[in-house]
Design a protein around this motif. Structure first.
Motif, PDB file in Angstrom:
ATOM      1  N   GLU A  93      53.967  56.389 123.539  1.00  0.00           N
ATOM      2  CA  GLU A  93      54.191  57.236 122.364  1.00  0.00           C
ATOM      3  C   GLU A  93      52.974  57.279 121.449  1.00  0.00           C
ATOM      4  OE1 GLU A  93      57.804  56.503 120.257  1.00  0.00           O
ATOM      5  OE2 GLU A  93      58.988  56.300 122.104  1.00  0.00           O
ATOM      6  N   LYS A  94      52.433  56.106 121.129  1.00  0.00           N
ATOM      7  CA  LYS A  94      51.241  56.085 120.287  1.00  0.00           C
ATOM      8  C   LYS A  94      50.403  54.851 120.594  1.00  0.00           C
ATOM      9  CE  LYS A  94      53.246  53.670 116.299  1.00  0.00           C
ATOM     10  NZ  LYS A  94      53.420  53.689 114.832  1.00  0.00           N
ATOM     11  N   GLY A  95      49.090  55.028 120.471  1.00  0.00           N
ATOM     12  CA  GLY A  95      48.167  53.926 120.681  1.00  0.00           C
ATOM     13  C   GLY A  95      47.218  53.803 119.515  1.00  0.00           C
ATOM     14  N   GLU A  96      46.893  52.559 119.167  1.00  0.00           N
ATOM     15  CA  GLU A  96      45.958  52.294 118.068  1.00  0.00           C
ATOM     16  C   GLU A  96      44.978  51.229 118.543  1.00  0.00           C
ATOM     17  OE1 GLU A  96      48.607  50.983 115.059  1.00  0.00           O
ATOM     18  OE2 GLU A  96      49.255  53.003 114.479  1.00  0.00           O
ATOM     19  N   ALA A  97      43.700  51.442 118.248  1.00  0.00           N
ATOM     20  CA  ALA A  97      42.671  50.488 118.682  1.00  0.00           C
ATOM     21  C   ALA A  97      41.938  49.916 117.479  1.00  0.00           C
ATOM     22  CB  ALA A  97      41.689  51.162 119.623  1.00  0.00           C
ATOM     23  N   LYS A  98      41.709  48.604 117.514  1.00  0.00           N
ATOM     24  CA  LYS A  98      40.969  47.935 116.451  1.00  0.00           C
ATOM     25  C   LYS A  98      39.818  47.145 117.060  1.00  0.00           C
ATOM     26  CE  LYS A  98      44.998  47.466 113.424  1.00  0.00           C
ATOM     27  NZ  LYS A  98      45.876  46.538 112.676  1.00  0.00           N
ATOM     28  N   GLY A  99      38.687  47.158 116.354  1.00  0.00           N
ATOM     29  CA  GLY A  99      37.562  46.364 116.814  1.00  0.00           C
ATOM     30  C   GLY A  99      36.321  47.203 117.063  1.00  0.00           C
ATOM     31  N   PRO A 100      35.358  46.607 117.778  1.00  0.00           N
ATOM     32  CA  PRO A 100      35.416  45.297 118.432  1.00  0.00           C
ATOM     33  C   PRO A 100      35.513  44.131 117.434  1.00  0.00           C
ATOM     34  CG  PRO A 100      33.682  46.637 119.396  1.00  0.00           C
ATOM     35  CD  PRO A 100      34.120  47.332 118.157  1.00  0.00           C
ATOM     36  N   LEU A 101      36.316  43.135 117.836  1.00  0.00           N
ATOM     37  CA  LEU A 101      36.559  41.944 117.025  1.00  0.00           C
ATOM     38  C   LEU A 101      35.993  40.720 117.733  1.00  0.00           C
ATOM     39  CD1 LEU A 101      40.353  42.656 116.311  1.00  0.00           C
ATOM     40  CD2 LEU A 101      38.440  43.198 114.791  1.00  0.00           C
ATOM     41  N   GLY A 102      35.774  39.644 116.966  1.00  0.00           N
ATOM     42  CA  GLY A 102      35.373  38.369 117.559  1.00  0.00           C
ATOM     43  C   GLY A 102      36.446  37.891 118.520  1.00  0.00           C
ATOM     44  N   MET A 103      36.069  37.045 119.487  1.00  0.00           N
ATOM     45  CA  MET A 103      36.993  36.642 120.544  1.00  0.00           C
ATOM     46  C   MET A 103      38.251  35.961 120.021  1.00  0.00           C
ATOM     47  SD  MET A 103      35.969  37.765 123.407  1.00  0.00           S
ATOM     48  CE  MET A 103      37.005  36.824 124.522  1.00  0.00           C
ATOM     49  N   ARG A 104      38.114  35.057 119.059  1.00  0.00           N
ATOM     50  CA  ARG A 104      39.301  34.361 118.555  1.00  0.00           C
ATOM     51  C   ARG A 104      40.241  35.331 117.853  1.00  0.00           C
ATOM     52  NH1 ARG A 104      40.412  29.020 117.177  1.00  0.00           N
ATOM     53  NH2 ARG A 104      38.262  28.410 117.534  1.00  0.00           N
ATOM     54  N   GLU A 105      39.680  36.136 116.955  1.00  0.00           N
ATOM     55  CA  GLU A 105      40.494  37.098 116.223  1.00  0.00           C
ATOM     56  C   GLU A 105      41.113  38.124 117.169  1.00  0.00           C
ATOM     57  OE1 GLU A 105      40.031  40.417 112.593  1.00  0.00           O
ATOM     58  OE2 GLU A 105      38.265  39.352 113.370  1.00  0.00           O
ATOM     59  N   GLY A 106      40.313  38.618 118.100  1.00  0.00           N
ATOM     60  CA  GLY A 106      40.793  39.636 119.023  1.00  0.00           C
ATOM     61  C   GLY A 106      41.880  39.126 119.953  1.00  0.00           C
ATOM     62  N   MET A 107      41.687  37.937 120.524  1.00  0.00           N
ATOM     63  CA  MET A 107      42.675  37.395 121.451  1.00  0.00           C
ATOM     64  C   MET A 107      43.978  37.056 120.731  1.00  0.00           C
ATOM     65  SD  MET A 107      42.772  37.016 124.753  1.00  0.00           S
ATOM     66  CE  MET A 107      41.186  36.623 125.484  1.00  0.00           C
ATOM     67  N   ASN A 108      43.867  36.518 119.511  1.00  0.00           N
ATOM     68  CA  ASN A 108      45.086  36.229 118.745  1.00  0.00           C
ATOM     69  C   ASN A 108      45.853  37.501 118.409  1.00  0.00           C
ATOM     70  OD1 ASN A 108      44.939  33.419 118.706  1.00  0.00           O
ATOM     71  ND2 ASN A 108      43.705  33.360 116.840  1.00  0.00           N
ATOM     72  N   LEU A 109      45.126  38.550 118.030  1.00  0.00           N
ATOM     73  CA  LEU A 109      45.778  39.821 117.713  1.00  0.00           C
ATOM     74  C   LEU A 109      46.477  40.385 118.945  1.00  0.00           C
ATOM     75  CD1 LEU A 109      46.263  42.191 115.723  1.00  0.00           C
ATOM     76  CD2 LEU A 109      44.082  43.147 116.505  1.00  0.00           C
ATOM     77  N   PHE A 110      45.798  40.353 120.085  1.00  0.00           N
ATOM     78  CA  PHE A 110      46.354  40.894 121.322  1.00  0.00           C
ATOM     79  C   PHE A 110      47.576  40.113 121.790  1.00  0.00           C
ATOM     80  CE2 PHE A 110      45.814  40.472 126.111  1.00  0.00           C
ATOM     81  CZ  PHE A 110      46.651  41.517 126.400  1.00  0.00           C
ATOM     82  N   LEU A 111      47.449  38.783 121.868  1.00  0.00           N
ATOM     83  CA  LEU A 111      48.546  37.976 122.401  1.00  0.00           C
ATOM     84  C   LEU A 111      49.733  37.909 121.443  1.00  0.00           C
ATOM     85  CD1 LEU A 111      46.580  35.090 124.163  1.00  0.00           C
ATOM     86  CD2 LEU A 111      47.661  37.103 125.182  1.00  0.00           C
ATOM     87  N   LYS A 112      49.461  38.043 120.143  1.00  0.00           N
ATOM     88  CA  LYS A 112      50.572  38.116 119.188  1.00  0.00           C
ATOM     89  C   LYS A 112      51.364  39.390 119.424  1.00  0.00           C
ATOM     90  CE  LYS A 112      51.669  37.772 114.265  1.00  0.00           C
ATOM     91  NZ  LYS A 112      51.110  37.635 112.897  1.00  0.00           N
ATOM     92  N   GLU A 113      50.661  40.460 119.765  1.00  0.00           N
ATOM     93  CA  GLU A 113      51.300  41.757 120.047  1.00  0.00           C
ATOM     94  C   GLU A 113      52.263  41.639 121.230  1.00  0.00           C
ATOM     95  OE1 GLU A 113      51.576  46.135 119.759  1.00  0.00           O
ATOM     96  OE2 GLU A 113      50.505  44.774 118.434  1.00  0.00           O
TER      97      GLU A 113
END
Length: 588
Positions: free
Chosen positions: A532-552
């Motif tokens: 339905e919808k996609g949203e992209a953020k970044g590029p982010l640092g690895m810790r911030e990015g992985m936490n955001l992704f896995l929390k999702e």
């Protein structure tokens, strides 16, 4: 000690019209009058394993590396399950199906895992290394006293469900609506339940031909699961699935074992394999030459043994070096230079789907991993960058030289791998051969015809063609699909070498957490509502990015203390709860 010896000819590589039949000319046995090597009607060698002394001269003299002479341990002599004809691939031993358990197989591509599944599924009649298929009596005698004896005694009456390795061709063989097709094959009145567990409810009214690769994979898993069978075989069920879908598929497969069914899985995603299996068979050997299936081990020990490359009980070392993974969060990428590529806010609309990407920048020398659930726009974003799609809002810098490896590589070229690469790669030099072709094992495929390649071989060929071109930005969409664990690491190293040597940049879409972590300097994280919808953020640092992704996706990972490999925490476990409370979903 008597040493069983096998001689294997790769018939695709053998080119008698382009050589002087050095194998026959230099063979010491032939020179003294023995028929150690003779030539068939096409001029290809037939090697007598009884007369061969194992000197290896024919192996070294063959200009196309088409001959392999292998000395095997004595104990394997009577354990050949199947041989693909004279001087063909040989498979030793089989995995053991166990009721109420999920058994995994892990090993390189091309060493017999799929052949073993097809034998157990009844698609291939094993010949025990002879010219003709073995009779039921021969099989019962061969497996007498082993755990497989009862299996082969009842194989003719056993009901077997098999999910094949490749699902891309499914739309060309099956037509219809997803929900109706699942109802047709449902023998356990479980279609609705399994569709819900695999998150298929949103596509039940769609045509098979309209599905993505990830959707086809989940439909294939569901179709295999709803059959009323005694034995279930799943060949690479995680391919094209995102992390969340992989764990859903793993849970669904485990439920089958909970119903006292026997399940066997071939899988290269170590986290998914670990999550779904009770036991693991390590499979070793030489691709397209021979494969040996070891005794079953507990899943954690089995995976660690595979990574070590040494089977202690069998006293077999099948890899010179152990595989180990990073155990700390990588340092944040140091910018310190002008961006090689800046992209503005981008918007792309389709019927019922909208993608929004925040503005960002990529620096020379860095690799940006692209992660997120399926159907949130990752491939759409990559296609916009490559010029395949035009954004509805925002403009891409057209001056930048970009090379794109698509999600589902197709090669329309007719001819050999060599001719295809010469067509794509302008600088086909020694550096290209040593840094890309050799590590990716494409060097071994150069004389093969494109149309004869497997899914993994096509993937490696297309990756090589992409990295062999000169560019500012390399886009690789799911490069690890159909690659085994070792090939994934070699692929990651090849990308790293290319980006470093050319001072270029890369965007890599990846669902394998291990590969994404190994490769990436930063992460571009996709979220939203799939389809339905996609949203992209970044590029982010690895810790911030992985936490955001896995929390999702609501998943946490821990590290195996010995190998450093990522392991999925069970939902609600102590570690899962602790890491979620800390907001540390991966790096601890």
């Amino acid at each position: 000690m008597k040493i069983p010896r096998i001689a294997v000819l790769d018939r695709d590589k053998c080119q008698p019209k382009k050589c002087a039949t050095e194998c026959e000319s230099f063979c010491p046995g032939v020179r003294v009058g023995d028929e150690t090597i003779t030539l068939d009607e096409k001029g290809k060698p037939i090697i007598s394993e009884e007369l061969c002394t194992g000197c290896g001269i024919c192996v070294h003299k063959c200009p196309f590396d088409a001959i392999h002479i292998i000395n095997l341990p004595e104990e394997l002599e009577e354990q050949c399950i199947h041989r693909y004809g004279l001087n063909g691939f040989a498979l030793y031993n089989l995995p053991i199906p166990r009721k109420g358990k999920v058994t995994g197989m892990i090993g390189k591509n091309g060493i017999g895992k799929t052949t073993a599944l097809r034998i157990l599924a009844g698609d291939i009649s094993p010949n025990l290394g002879e010219d003709e298929s073995a009779s039921s009596r021969d099989l019962k005698e061969f497996f007498k006293g082993s755990e497989l004896q009862s299996y082969f005694e009842s194989i003719e009456d056993a009901k077997i469900s098999y999910k094949p390795q490749s699902i891309i061709d499914l739309p060309s063989t099956v037509e219809g609506i997803v929900g109706e097709l699942l109802e047709e094959v449902d023998e356990r009145d479980k279609a609705s339940q399994i569709a819900r567990s695999l998150d298929l409810e949103g596509i039940l009214d769609r045509e098979i031909s309209a599905l993505s690769g990830g959707e086809l994979q989940r439909v294939a898993i569901a179709a295999a699961s709803v059959k009323d069978s005694d034995l279930y075989y799943f060949d690479e069920p995680a391919s094209h699935l995102d992390v969340y879908q992989r764990l859903n598929a793993a849970r669904s497969i485990r439920k089958l074992a909970g119903e006292d069914k026997a399940v066997i899985v071939v899988e290269h995603d170590l986290a998914a394999l670990d999550y779904m299996c009770d036991y693991v068979h390590v499979v070793y050997g030489e691709p397209n030459v021979y494969g040996v299936i070891s005794e079953p081990r507990g899943v954690r020990k089995g995976i660690n043994v595979y990574l070590d490359g040494f089977l202690k009980e069998e006293n077999v070392r099948f890899r010179p070096d152990s595989i180990r993974f990073k155990t700390r969060a990588p340092t944040e990428f140091q910018e310190g230079k002008t961006p090689i590529f800046e992209f503005p806010d981008l918007v792309k609309n389709f019927d019922g789907f909208e993608l929004k990407v925040e503005e960002g920048e990529i620096f020379s020398g860095e690799i940006v991993g692209v992660v997120g659930p399926n159907a949130t726009g990752k491939t759409t974003y990559v296609r916009m960058l490559s010029g395949d799609l035009v954004p509805d809002r925002g403009e891409i810098d057209e001056k930048l030289k970009i090379v794109h490896k698509p999600q589902y590589p197709e090669i329309s070229h007719e001819g050999t791998v060599m001719s295809y690469l010469y067509e794509k790669v302008l600088e086909f030099d020694k550096k290209f051969e040593t840094e890309i072709l050799k590590p990716l094992k494409v060097e071994d495929l150069l004389e093969n015809q494109i149309q004869t390649l497997s899914g993994g071989e096509i993937q490696r060929t297309v990756i090589a063609a992409c990295l062999g071109q000169s560019a500012d930005l390399y886009l690789l969409d799911e490069p690890s699909a159909y690659l085994d664990v070792e090939q994934r690491l070699e692929m990651a190293r090849a990308i790293e070498r290319k980006i470093e040597s050319k001072n270029a940049a890369a965007l890599v879409v990846e669902h394998d957490i291990l590969t994404a972590d190994y490769l990436s300097d930063r992460l571009l994280v996709f979220g939203g509502k799939p389809g339905e919808k996609g949203e992209a953020k970044g590029p982010l640092g690895m810790r911030e990015g992985m936490n955001l992704f896995l929390k999702e996706v609501d998943v946490t990972f821990r590290r195996d203390p010995r190998t450093g490999r990522p392991r999925v925490n069970k939902p609600g476990s102590r570690l899962d709860t602790e890491q979620k409370n800390k907001g540390e979903y991966y790096y601890t």
